[in-house]
Design a protein around this motif. Structure first.
Motif, short mmCIF file in Angstrom:
data_model
loop_
_atom_site.label_atom_id
_atom_site.label_comp_id
_atom_site.label_asym_id
_atom_site.label_seq_id
_atom_site.Cartn_x
_atom_site.Cartn_y
_atom_site.Cartn_z
N GLY A 44 0.68 -1.34 -0.08
CA GLY A 44 0.32 -0.26 -0.14
C GLY A 44 0.63 1.40 0.06
O GLY A 44 0.01 1.92 -0.74
N LEU A 45 2.23 1.38 0.68
CA LEU A 45 2.82 2.21 1.12
C LEU A 45 3.81 2.88 -0.05
O LEU A 45 3.89 3.76 -0.58
CB LEU A 45 3.71 2.66 2.28
CG LEU A 45 4.86 3.01 1.91
CD1 LEU A 45 3.92 4.15 2.42
CD2 LEU A 45 5.89 2.97 3.40
N LEU A 46 4.07 1.79 -1.62
CA LEU A 46 4.58 1.73 -3.01
C LEU A 46 3.51 3.01 -3.76
O LEU A 46 3.87 3.38 -4.26
CB LEU A 46 5.12 0.29 -2.89
CG LEU A 46 5.78 -0.33 -2.81
CD1 LEU A 46 6.25 -1.98 -3.01
CD2 LEU A 46 7.41 0.76 -2.74
N VAL A 47 2.13 2.11 -3.34
CA VAL A 47 1.05 2.70 -4.73
C VAL A 47 0.98 3.72 -4.12
O VAL A 47 0.93 5.16 -4.72
CB VAL A 47 -0.12 1.99 -4.16
CG1 VAL A 47 -1.33 2.50 -4.77
CG2 VAL A 47 -0.01 0.24 -5.33
N LEU A 48 1.03 4.55 -2.86
CA LEU A 48 0.82 6.12 -2.76
C LEU A 48 1.69 6.63 -2.96
O LEU A 48 1.77 7.95 -3.61
CB LEU A 48 0.32 5.99 -1.22
CG LEU A 48 -0.58 5.46 -0.56
CD1 LEU A 48 -0.59 5.15 1.32
CD2 LEU A 48 -1.54 6.67 -1.26
N LEU A 49 3.01 6.25 -2.70
CA LEU A 49 4.53 6.66 -3.14
C LEU A 49 4.67 7.01 -4.62
O LEU A 49 5.28 7.74 -5.11
CB LEU A 49 5.95 6.42 -2.77
CG LEU A 49 6.05 5.82 -1.10
CD1 LEU A 49 7.17 5.08 -0.62
CD2 LEU A 49 6.17 7.08 -0.72
N ALA A 50 3.91 5.81 -5.57
CA ALA A 50 3.84 6.36 -6.76
C ALA A 50 3.00 7.25 -7.26
O ALA A 50 3.54 7.18 -8.47
CB ALA A 50 3.93 4.29 -7.47
N LEU A 51 2.03 7.44 -6.65
CA LEU A 51 0.85 8.75 -7.65
C LEU A 51 1.36 10.03 -8.24
O LEU A 51 0.88 9.81 -9.00
CB LEU A 51 0.02 8.81 -5.81
CG LEU A 51 -0.75 8.14 -5.90
CD1 LEU A 51 -1.60 7.87 -4.59
CD2 LEU A 51 -1.55 7.67 -7.44
N PRO A 52 2.92 10.44 -7.24
CA PRO A 52 2.79 11.58 -7.93
C PRO A 52 3.25 11.03 -9.73
O PRO A 52 3.86 12.20 -11.17
CB PRO A 52 4.69 11.66 -7.64
CG PRO A 52 3.68 11.62 -5.94
CD PRO A 52 3.34 10.83 -6.35
N TRP A 53 4.10 10.29 -10.17
CA TRP A 53 3.98 9.42 -11.57
C TRP A 53 2.64 9.81 -12.26
O TRP A 53 3.13 9.65 -13.52
CB TRP A 53 4.83 8.16 -11.79
CG TRP A 53 6.51 8.31 -10.97
CD1 TRP A 53 7.23 9.19 -11.56
CD2 TRP A 53 7.09 6.59 -10.40
NE1 TRP A 53 8.22 8.75 -10.97
CE2 TRP A 53 7.70 7.80 -10.25
CE3 TRP A 53 6.52 6.40 -10.34
CZ2 TRP A 53 9.87 6.75 -9.96
CZ3 TRP A 53 7.71 5.44 -9.03
CH2 TRP A 53 8.85 5.90 -9.13
N PHE A 54 1.82 9.62 -11.93
CA PHE A 54 0.63 9.55 -12.69
C PHE A 54 -0.13 11.08 -12.29
O PHE A 54 -1.76 11.12 -13.17
CB PHE A 54 -0.32 8.42 -11.73
CG PHE A 54 0.20 6.75 -12.68
CD1 PHE A 54 -0.20 6.20 -13.09
CD2 PHE A 54 1.48 6.42 -11.13
CE1 PHE A 54 0.27 4.86 -12.99
CE2 PHE A 54 1.41 5.36 -12.03
CZ PHE A 54 1.34 4.69 -12.76
#
Length: 333
Positions: free
Chosen positions: A211-221
């Motif tokens: 879940g933390l990886l998903v939140l950290l990857a949001l700026p790329w989208f």
């Protein structure tokens, strides 16, 4: 005289913050979290210390140690279930979209849940681990056995769904409060699944990292979400223009049941005089004879057989009054 904006501290003003970017710090946290994720997966695959700790917790049977809180935790774990949490957070973010005049909050939620379904769902199906209640051998990692619990979906969903509120917070104070609340909820949901015996401890730790990886990857989208918002708003504007262009034509030529009634139908009914029906209307079209004066019955001319209103006939003889019978009546003398 100071305005309302000056009375509110600068850090508490509800202004739209700059879009999150993949900074060097965030990228470093993302890399470290990825290393932890890989280490947990390798530790479970090699049946090392994470698996041994899983069995120690499972044989301890927490749900038998504290049975008085079992009912409460059955309801608390719903805070990590995908459907109820997504509906609740979407309702709040929908109101935020209406207030701010932007679709970004809902787009962020949709993007994060899509990433979560793809990544966690693929890991669940690919590794196929069985849960504690379906374990086949003590000390086994129960991998590639057709299960779907590694990583924990409840835990990862709690991190992402409630963490989105912190990601979208408009002030530093709100962001801190939302981050702490999301962390506590995700921690509680994960430990609840371990207490109930539906997940291994390693499932929960991997769910936190996923879940933390998903939140950290949001700026790329973020650029993709900006383009999606622009396209959706433009499509909505075209749809409204098309509807406005069709509205006058539809009003001018109503068809079917939606046609408005003529004004005569909406007016109050007009009271007509008695006898103004069909016979009355036909009589009005014809010339009327002059009214004759009314005569009393005593003034009328008696009708005699000679002056009868019946039409004369050649074969009809005038009737004579019958003679009185003998012995009947009174004798005139």
């Amino acid at each position: 005289m100071r305005t309302n904006d000056e009375l509110v501290p600068a850090e508490e003003r509800p202004t739209e913050p700059p879009r999150p970017r993949m900074t060097r710090t965030r990228l470093g946290i993302f890399a470290a979290t990825s290393v932890v994720y890989a280490a947990i997966v390798v530790g479970v695959l090699t049946t090392s210390w994470p698996v041994r700790f899983d069995w120690q917790v499972m044989l301890f049977r927490p749900y038998k140690q504290w049975p008085e809180i079992h009912t409460f935790l059955d309801y608390f774990v719903v805070l990590g279930q995908r459907g109820p949490t997504a509906v609740a957070v979407a309702a709040w973010l929908g109101w935020c979209c209406h207030r701010r005049g932007t679709l970004r909050p809902l787009l962020v939620l949709g993007t994060s849940l899509l990433l979560l379904n793809v990544t966690v769902g693929a890991a669940k199906i690919g590794m196929g681990r069985l849960g504690p209640h379906y374990a086949t051998a003590i000390g086994s990692n129960e991998m590639f056995a057709g299960g779907d619990i590694f990583p924990s979906g409840h835990t990862a969903n709690a991190v992402v769904t409630w963490g989105v509120l912190a990601y979208l917070a408009t002030t530093p104070r709100a962001r801190r409060i939302a981050s702490v609340s999301a962390a506590l909820l995700a921690l509680g949901v994960g430990m609840t699944t371990v207490y109930l015996g539906t997940h291994w401890m390693s499932d929960v730790t991997l769910g936190w990292t996923a879940g933390l990886l998903v939140l950290l990857a949001l700026p790329w989208f973020e650029p993709l979400m900006d383009r999606a918002e622009t396209w959706l708003l433009a499509a909505w504007a075209r749809l409204r223009e098309h509807g406005a262009a069709l509205a006058p034509a539809a009003a001018a030529t109503p068809v079917g049941l939606w046609a408005p009634r003529p004004p005569v139908d909406d007016a109050l009914p007009v009271r007509e005089p008695a006898g103004a029906g069909r016979a009355g209307r036909v009589a009005e079209a014809r010339p009327r004879a002059a009214a004759r004066p009314h005569t009393a019955r005593s003034e009328r001319t008696p009708v005699t057989p000679a002056g009868s209103r019946r039409p004369p006939h050649a074969d009809r003889t005038p009737r004579t009054p019958p003679l009185p019978a003998a012995g009947r009546g009174r004798t005139v003398g």
